[in-house]
Structure formats: structure tokens, C-alpha cells
Design an enzyme around this catalytic site. Sequence first.
Site, short mmCIF file in Angstrom:
data_model
loop_
_atom_site.label_atom_id
_atom_site.label_comp_id
_atom_site.label_asym_id
_atom_site.label_seq_id
_atom_site.Cartn_x
_atom_site.Cartn_y
_atom_site.Cartn_z
N ASP A 250 0.86 -1.16 0.00
CA ASP A 250 0.00 0.00 0.00
C ASP A 250 0.91 1.23 0.00
OD1 ASP A 250 -2.26 1.71 0.47
OD2 ASP A 250 -1.73 1.73 2.60
N ASP B 257 -0.26 5.03 0.98
CA ASP B 257 -0.53 5.99 2.06
C ASP B 257 -0.37 5.33 3.42
OD1 ASP B 257 -1.18 7.43 -0.15
OD2 ASP B 257 -3.19 8.00 0.50
N GLU C 53 -1.18 10.74 3.92
CA GLU C 53 -2.36 10.38 3.15
C GLU C 53 -2.42 11.40 2.01
OE1 GLU C 53 -4.61 7.92 3.47
OE2 GLU C 53 -3.61 7.02 5.21
N ARG D 144 -14.58 12.50 -1.12
CA ARG D 144 -13.39 13.28 -0.81
C ARG D 144 -12.85 13.98 -2.05
NH1 ARG D 144 -9.79 8.85 1.99
NH2 ARG D 144 -11.01 7.54 0.57
N SER E 243 -2.59 1.48 -4.68
CA SER E 243 -3.01 2.58 -3.82
C SER E 243 -4.42 3.05 -4.13
CB SER E 243 -2.04 3.76 -3.99
OG SER E 243 -2.46 4.88 -3.23
N GLY E 244 -5.13 3.37 -3.05
CA GLY E 244 -6.41 4.03 -3.19
C GLY E 244 -6.21 5.51 -3.44
N LYS F 217 -7.43 -4.02 -4.88
CA LYS F 217 -6.05 -4.26 -4.47
C LYS F 217 -5.70 -5.74 -4.53
CE LYS F 217 -5.17 -0.19 -1.62
NZ LYS F 217 -4.65 0.32 -0.33
N ASP G 178 -1.87 -1.02 5.79
CA ASP G 178 -2.25 -0.56 7.12
C ASP G 178 -3.75 -0.40 7.33
OD1 ASP G 178 -2.83 2.83 7.26
OD2 ASP G 178 -2.22 1.90 5.39
N ASN H 201 -8.99 -1.31 3.77
CA ASN H 201 -9.08 -1.59 2.34
C ASN H 201 -7.89 -2.41 1.83
OD1 ASN H 201 -7.29 0.60 2.61
ND2 ASN H 201 -7.73 1.34 0.56
#
Length: 404
Positions: free
Chosen positions: A189, A191, A198, A234, A277-278, A322, A345, A348
Site C-alpha cells: 500500500d 498511504d 495520506e 473526498r 493505492s487508493g 487491491k 495498514d 481496504n
Amino acid sequence: MSALQTSPSDVPTLLVKIFGKDRPGITAGLFDTLAAFSVDVVDIEQVVTRGRMVLCALVTEPPTGMEGELRSTVHSWAESMKMQAEIISGIGDNRPRGLGRSLVTVLGHPLTAEATAAVAAKITKAGGNIDRIFRLAKYPVTAVEFAVSGVETEPLRTALVTDAAALGVDVAVVDAGLYRRAQRLVVMDVDSTLIQDEVIELFAAHAGCEAEVAEVTASAMRGELDFEQSLHARVALLAGLDASVVEKVRTEVRLTPGARTLIRTLKRLGYQVGVVSGGFTQVTDDLQERLGLDFAQANTLEIVDGRLTGRVTGEIVDRAGKARLLRRFAAEAGVPLSQTVAIGDGANDLDMLNAAGLGVAFNAKPVVREAAHTAVNVPFLDTVLYLLGITREEVEAAETHDEH
């Protein structure tokens, strides 16, 4: 034909143990002394701790009538070297190890005697036997590896990982087969894992809505909100931002301590490394180039006429995405899924962590720590190397080699 070739488990053997201050020439001197008695070497083990050596040699019994002389000679040689010697008669080698071979890595910062005792007791209670213990690192954490036999990996992992956090240690349990040394794929991941930030919050700071975005992010990472819905909510707050903010955010990104060392070391070993990554390709593409990553996939912020539209384009990288990308990267890399390592972490990341051969929760939320194969709760990303059996000395030696 030597006695050892006839029946290794039944031949009389001598265990010769030498201990004292370590210095060059001890090992050569002992075996030069033993060579005069025509013995065969069955096993050797040597360890040095704080300058004190313990050297064990298991050898076949010497020809009839020579054991007494061998004992006397070895003791005299040891005394001349200011060492102590112990010689024990017996039959054969170690008893066969039980079925099930695992490697248990324990990370402590610090590693207390209480935690070590608890881990050892849990191994015993699970039906395992500790065959060997080896220190992998002494800083920035203390990392030790237990070779365990007699119990299968999965039940041993369940027994050890459950209470690790309460003991103040991180524990990883992996199969001790040849695959440990095989080429691997490591997928992270981004962030709060590869980087300390983030990314969407960095963008939000430029849009003046950082607090609002941070709260939605925290809820999503705790698993309280659907990730895709929270992502759209967001990103909508970023509408109208000038595209020049992308370059500013790239300069604000802070790598997690140990991130460069982790990636550099893995690449030297021939591993392939990727990120999912999201967050956004506007940042992950830059990280891929800077760090030499093999794979990178994230969401893409839509930019029209030089401004962010508040929308994302293309395939959404969410929790299921992911895991899907992990499988895709593994297929492209030619690495079995069982040989993949995933690090993350947030909630997700859970599907990805569970799909990988080894899922590592890195300074993760409680729901993630409880579900992952293992957890690392120190702020150094390169400690993941120890879970793969790579020692600190090997990392430093590789760094020195590259410098020259």
C-alpha cells in the site's frame, strides 16, 4: 568404508564442545587436533555471543583404544588456547525432527526476557520444538528467528500471532521450505505504509478542506465507510484546484523511514516490488520512477483545462481491487501467489493481505492487525526484511558493496 557410512543413527559418537573467548584459529585448531584420531564429522555448530564462542563438533568414535587419548589431547589443546572443553559419549546424531517445519521471526523494541519466555512457551504448548535460534538484527529493532519443528505452520501461526501485541512484540510464522529462498513479489500500500502521508489530505490542504477529508479518510480506513463512496466524496472536495498542485504534492510526500532500504535490498535480491493505492497515479507514477518499482496502480484524478474536476477516471482501486491487482502483478511477474508478500495498514488492504502468501499489517488499525498473518508495529519499513529471513548484516554488506 567409514563407520558413518554404515548406519548414521546407530554408530557411537562423541560430542566435543569448546567454549571460551573467540579468536581466529579455534575451529581449525580443534579439527586439526581431531584429525589425528581418524574421526568423521557428523555435525558442526558454532555461535559467538559478545565475544564468547561455543563450538560443538559431533564426530564418530575413534578406533578402539584411542578414545582416552583423544579426550586427553583435546583437553590439553583447549587449555593451551585458554578455552574449556567438554566431551560426551553417545549414539548417533540428533533425533529426527518432527513433521512440520516453520520459521518464527520475533521483533522487539526492545525484546524483553518476558516476551521471549512467552513465545517459547507458546511454541511448546502448540506441540513444537525449537531446533535453532538465530539473531537477524540488533537495531533498529531486535529480531530473532526460531527454527521450529513438530507442528504445522498454520496452527503455530494462530497460537503465536494472537497475543503478540499484548507481549509487546511482532511475530511472523512462515513455512521453512525451499520457497523461503525463491524469488518473490512484494506489493505495498502507499498511504501510511510506503509514505507517511495520506495523499488526498495533502491535496485537501491546498483546497482548504483538510480536516473534512481527514475525517472521512479515517472512517474509511477503520472500515466504517464504503471505500469507493468515501473516495468520490473526498475527491469532489478538490474540484477546481489548479493542476499545478500535483507537483507541489509530489514534493511534500515523505517516505516512511526504511522505505528506500527495503526496496533497494529487495531489488538487489532479484525480488519484484510494486505498489497499489487508493490514492492517485499522479503521485504513484512519480514514486515508481524515483524508487524503481516494477508495478504501480492507483486511481487517477481527472484534470480538464488545467484544473481538477473533482472526479476520478478509470478502474477504481478499492479493497477488492487491491487483491485483484496483487494477483495480476503476480501473474505478470511469474511468481506464485504463495510467494507474494503484501504490506498495508488500512481496512481496504485486508483482501490483499489475506490473498498474499504473507500479509503484513504495518502500524495498522486494530481490525487489520487482527486479520493479517503478522503485524509490524515499529516505524521502520525495512524491518519487513527480517520477516523474510534477511539479516541486518546482509543489508549493510549490500549497501557497502554498492558504495564501492
